[in-house]
Write a protein that holds these residues in place. Structure first.
Motif, PDB file in Angstrom:
ATOM      1  N   ASP A 136      36.160  25.020 -22.272  1.00 50.75           N
ATOM      2  CA  ASP A 136      35.697  25.488 -21.688  1.00 50.75           C
ATOM      3  C   ASP A 136      36.311  25.309 -19.840  1.00 50.75           C
ATOM      4  O   ASP A 136      36.120  23.908 -19.233  1.00 50.75           O
ATOM      5  N   ILE A 137      37.062  25.621 -19.307  1.00 51.17           N
ATOM      6  CA  ILE A 137      37.926  24.802 -17.794  1.00 51.17           C
ATOM      7  C   ILE A 137      36.878  24.830 -16.925  1.00 51.17           C
ATOM      8  O   ILE A 137      37.143  23.812 -17.064  1.00 51.17           O
ATOM      9  N   ASP A 138      36.179  25.369 -16.592  1.00 51.21           N
ATOM     10  CA  ASP A 138      34.641  25.558 -15.219  1.00 51.21           C
ATOM     11  C   ASP A 138      34.733  24.343 -15.604  1.00 51.21           C
ATOM     12  O   ASP A 138      34.011  22.953 -14.968  1.00 51.21           O
ATOM     13  N   GLY A 139      33.955  24.055 -16.898  1.00 47.86           N
ATOM     14  CA  GLY A 139      33.051  22.976 -17.766  1.00 47.86           C
ATOM     15  C   GLY A 139      33.284  21.629 -17.062  1.00 47.86           C
ATOM     16  O   GLY A 139      33.044  20.751 -16.851  1.00 47.86           O
ATOM     17  N   MET A 140      34.777  21.588 -18.263  1.00 46.11           N
ATOM     18  CA  MET A 140      35.704  20.757 -17.550  1.00 46.11           C
ATOM     19  C   MET A 140      35.784  20.111 -16.347  1.00 46.11           C
ATOM     20  O   MET A 140      36.109  18.540 -16.133  1.00 46.11           O
ATOM     21  N   ASP A 141      36.381  21.503 -15.027  1.00 41.58           N
ATOM     22  CA  ASP A 141      36.466  20.604 -13.845  1.00 41.58           C
ATOM     23  C   ASP A 141      35.277  19.995 -13.359  1.00 41.58           C
ATOM     24  O   ASP A 141      35.473  18.702 -12.663  1.00 41.58           O
ATOM     25  N   ASP A 142      34.306  20.573 -13.709  1.00 41.26           N
ATOM     26  CA  ASP A 142      33.278  19.487 -12.938  1.00 41.26           C
ATOM     27  C   ASP A 142      33.493  18.852 -13.904  1.00 41.26           C
ATOM     28  O   ASP A 142      32.497  17.867 -12.765  1.00 41.26           O
ATOM     29  N   PHE A 143      33.043  18.346 -15.150  1.00 36.91           N
ATOM     30  CA  PHE A 143      32.875  17.144 -15.409  1.00 36.91           C
ATOM     31  C   PHE A 143      34.165  16.139 -14.739  1.00 36.91           C
ATOM     32  O   PHE A 143      33.022  15.060 -14.637  1.00 36.91           O
ATOM     33  N   VAL A 144      34.973  16.443 -15.103  1.00 38.43           N
ATOM     34  CA  VAL A 144      36.104  15.688 -14.275  1.00 38.43           C
ATOM     35  C   VAL A 144      36.609  15.329 -13.678  1.00 38.43           C
ATOM     36  O   VAL A 144      36.022  14.222 -12.696  1.00 38.43           O
ATOM     37  N   PRO A 175      35.181  22.465  -8.646  1.00 38.43           N
ATOM     38  CA  PRO A 175      35.901  23.489  -8.977  1.00 38.43           C
ATOM     39  C   PRO A 175      38.093  23.120  -8.762  1.00 38.43           C
ATOM     40  O   PRO A 175      37.666  22.415  -7.395  1.00 38.43           O
ATOM     41  N   ARG A 176      38.270  23.568  -9.175  1.00 40.80           N
ATOM     42  CA  ARG A 176      40.025  23.791  -8.812  1.00 40.80           C
ATOM     43  C   ARG A 176      40.111  24.772  -7.965  1.00 40.80           C
ATOM     44  O   ARG A 176      39.705  25.517  -7.585  1.00 40.80           O
ATOM     45  N   SER A 177      40.937  24.318  -6.815  1.00 40.16           N
ATOM     46  CA  SER A 177      41.581  25.258  -5.810  1.00 40.16           C
ATOM     47  C   SER A 177      43.085  25.970  -6.640  1.00 40.16           C
ATOM     48  O   SER A 177      43.470  26.723  -5.597  1.00 40.16           O
ATOM     49  N   ASP A 178      43.652  25.123  -7.196  1.00 41.64           N
ATOM     50  CA  ASP A 178      45.208  26.081  -7.831  1.00 41.64           C
ATOM     51  C   ASP A 178      44.600  25.518  -8.949  1.00 41.64           C
ATOM     52  O   ASP A 178      44.997  25.092  -9.895  1.00 41.64           O
ATOM     53  N   GLN A 179      44.531  27.465  -9.230  1.00 38.18           N
ATOM     54  CA  GLN A 179      44.565  27.764 -10.509  1.00 38.18           C
ATOM     55  C   GLN A 179      45.652  27.002 -11.747  1.00 38.18           C
ATOM     56  O   GLN A 179      45.297  27.703 -12.608  1.00 38.18           O
ATOM     57  N   ALA A 180      46.869  26.965 -11.133  1.00 38.32           N
ATOM     58  CA  ALA A 180      47.432  27.101 -12.110  1.00 38.32           C
ATOM     59  C   ALA A 180      47.968  25.259 -12.554  1.00 38.32           C
ATOM     60  O   ALA A 180      47.975  25.370 -14.119  1.00 38.32           O
ATOM     61  N   VAL A 192      43.425  20.590 -10.815  1.00 32.80           N
ATOM     62  CA  VAL A 192      42.649  19.753  -9.417  1.00 32.80           C
ATOM     63  C   VAL A 192      43.531  18.440  -9.102  1.00 32.80           C
ATOM     64  O   VAL A 192      43.695  17.970 -10.168  1.00 32.80           O
ATOM     65  N   TYR A 193      44.211  18.745  -8.186  1.00 29.36           N
ATOM     66  CA  TYR A 193      45.222  17.365  -8.028  1.00 29.36           C
ATOM     67  C   TYR A 193      44.840  17.017  -6.350  1.00 29.36           C
ATOM     68  O   TYR A 193      44.764  17.654  -5.199  1.00 29.36           O
ATOM     69  N   LYS A 194      44.784  15.973  -6.226  1.00 25.12           N
ATOM     70  CA  LYS A 194      45.349  14.945  -4.801  1.00 25.12           C
ATOM     71  C   LYS A 194      46.832  15.262  -4.337  1.00 25.12           C
ATOM     72  O   LYS A 194      46.504  14.986  -2.996  1.00 25.12           O
ATOM     73  N   GLY A 195      47.760  15.015  -4.645  1.00 24.06           N
ATOM     74  CA  GLY A 195      49.205  14.635  -4.068  1.00 24.06           C
ATOM     75  C   GLY A 195      50.118  15.240  -5.745  1.00 24.06           C
ATOM     76  O   GLY A 195      49.765  15.031  -6.172  1.00 24.06           O
ATOM     77  N   ARG A 238      44.980  12.712 -10.109  1.00 22.74           N
ATOM     78  CA  ARG A 238      44.662  13.754  -9.310  1.00 22.74           C
ATOM     79  C   ARG A 238      43.180  13.287  -9.971  1.00 22.74           C
ATOM     80  O   ARG A 238      41.716  13.457  -8.944  1.00 22.74           O
ATOM     81  N   THR A 239      43.055  12.363 -10.734  1.00 23.54           N
ATOM     82  CA  THR A 239      41.565  11.643 -10.338  1.00 23.54           C
ATOM     83  C   THR A 239      41.631   9.780  -8.670  1.00 23.54           C
ATOM     84  O   THR A 239      42.950   9.600  -8.353  1.00 23.54           O
ATOM     85  N   VAL A 240      40.252  10.080  -8.752  1.00 20.91           N
ATOM     86  CA  VAL A 240      40.292   8.285  -7.837  1.00 20.91           C
ATOM     87  C   VAL A 240      41.268   7.790  -8.777  1.00 20.91           C
ATOM     88  O   VAL A 240      41.680   6.745  -7.981  1.00 20.91           O
ATOM     89  N   ALA A 241      41.128   7.296  -9.082  1.00 19.38           N
ATOM     90  CA  ALA A 241      41.366   6.070 -10.063  1.00 19.38           C
ATOM     91  C   ALA A 241      42.660   6.274 -10.337  1.00 19.38           C
ATOM     92  O   ALA A 241      43.795   5.221 -10.492  1.00 19.38           O
TER      93      ALA A 241
END
Ligand SMILES: Cc1cc2nc3c(=O)[nH]c(=O)nc-3n(C[C@H](O)[C@H](O)[C@H](O)COP(=O)(O)OP(=O)(O)OC[C@H]3O[C@@H](n4cnc5c(N)ncnc54)[C@H](O)[C@@H]3O)c2cc1C
Length: 364
Positions: free
Chosen positions: A60-68, A72-77, A80-83, A292-295
């Motif tokens: 589940d793409i949306d569900g996993m974006d929420d979990f991690v 939601p993602r702003s870049d569909q391709a 989610v990323y920070k840089g 992608r993540t804070v960690a």
């Protein structure tokens, strides 16, 4: 409720298994043979972790974006990323590093700095790769270099959980990061205990496809017993280096070895990893690094500060190229065979429509 029987009928028998290795080692009746996952005996359980943590049973793409990422993602391709950066090892670079050595350097640093107590990755050689547990930075370095078959690294993860009681790092293909994320969601039966906190870092590789074990026979035949020191698949073709030199064959010669499951995968940049690492497609001394993540961000910042890796801005003109490659992969899966998308994928109508819209814009 679903278990081994459904894993076999819905994933393994349909060639959807990516060989991630997550189900191997959880159960005495599931084994790998030359990277292929086999059920060797029915376990009789109605409900199984082998099914619930498999990345090809349900995604589940949306569900996993929420979990991690808690949103939601702003870049569909690209997810989610920070840089996004170009990067390479700035300190000691592993001898066998594929490109810039970023993946190895970051995992070795994560071990040295205590972020993880051990790591699982793909060690061994081109003709005999295998899942490896690395307890020291030196052992991480020994696993450097790409093996283009589906090494079931997560089998080593299942064995390593609990060693030293600490958290583990994973270097893996996108499907392997997905399996770990499902495990972290608590998709396991009580028999396998509380594993959600067993992972401290996921470094995901870019991966458009991996190859079946028949590729080993191809390699062995072409290299005639020479020691293989490097395998790469740049646009020029499959390039295999031995002490006698490098030889290149057209990619078309190995397309028949691409795993069927890879044609059903929408994730070529390890969208749910803490950090993703790929080639630059322009400079083999560097990697593309997606934070992608804070960690992941903390690790990369500290590694750059300490001189473990060097990072520089991602060239603006390359972003559309990377996004196009990722959209192309998603489009092929979304359109599927005869317009039918693989059943395990759950994506919203909005997400699907956006992928198609963005792809059509690129075609104009
Ligand atoms: C099957 C496969 C397909 C790939 N396809 C692409 C692609 O299309 N485009 C792209 O940009 N990059 C692709 N990559 C990633 C690329 O080859 C490099 O792994 C990545 O750029 C990291 O480079 P590095 O110099 O940091 O690697 P290194 O520092 O050498 O580290 C590589 C790490 O990957 C691990 N590893 C090697 N083989 C496997 C495997 N089969 N499964 C899981 N882990 C493994 C190693 O153990 C090591 O930890 C692919 C990798 C694999 C394994």
């Amino acid at each position: 409720m679903a278990g081994q029987e459904q894993l076999k009928s819905c994933v393994i028998d349909k060639n959807l298994c990516s060989g991630c290795g997550m189900c191997v080692g959880l159960c005495p009746y599931i084994k790998t043979f030359r990277d292929r996952v086999k059920v060797i005996h029915p376990c009789g359980q109605k409900d199984g972790t082998c099914y619930s943590t498999c990345p090809k049973t349900f995604w589940d793409i949306d569900g996993m974006d929420d979990f991690v990422f808690q949103g939601p993602r702003s870049d569909q391709a690209l997810g989610v990323y920070k840089g996004i950066f170009f990067s390479r090892a700035a300190g000691e670079k592993a001898g066998g590093a594929q490109y810039g050595g970023t993946a190895t350097s970051l995992m070795a640093f994560a071990l040295d700095s205590g972020m993880v107590e051990g790591a699982v990755l793909a060690g061994g050689s081109a003709l005999d790769p295998r899942p490896v547990y690395a307890g020291t930075a030196l052992e991480v370095m020994a696993g450097a270099g790409s093996k283009y078959t589906a090494v079931p690294t997560l089998a080593a993860f299942n064995q390593a959980v609990g060693i030293n009681g600490g958290r583990l790092g994973l270097v893996g293909r996108p499907c392997q990061v997905e399996a770990v994320r499902k495990m972290q969601q608590g998709c396991h039966s009580e028999a396998h205990g509380n594993r959600e906190r067993a992972v401290g870092l996921t470094i995901g590789l870019f991966c458009f496809w991996s190859l079946t074990p028949e590729f080993y026979d191809f390699l062995a035949e072409k290299t005639k017993g020479e020691v293989i020191t490097r395998v790469d698949i740049p646009v020029e073709g499959l390039t295999v280096t031995t002490p006698a030199g490098a030889n290149t064959w057209p990619v078309d010669q190995i397309r028949k070895y691409i795993k069927d499951s890879c044609s059903a995968c929408i994730d070529c940049t390890s969208e749910w990893a803490d950090i993703s690492v790929g080639s630059t497609e322009s400079d083999p001394q560097y990697n593309t690094l997606v934070v992608r993540t804070v960690a992941g961000q903390r690790l990369v910042e500290r590694a750059a500060e300490k001189g473990v890796i060097e990072i520089k801005p991602y060239p603006e003109e390359r972003l559309p190229i990377l996004r196009k490659a990722a959209l192309n992969k998603k489009m092929r899966v979304i359109q599927g065979e005869g317009g039918k998308m693989p059943g395990y994928l759950k994506l919203s109508d909005q997400y699907r429509a956006e992928i198609i819209r963005q792809w059509e814009v690129l075609q104009k």
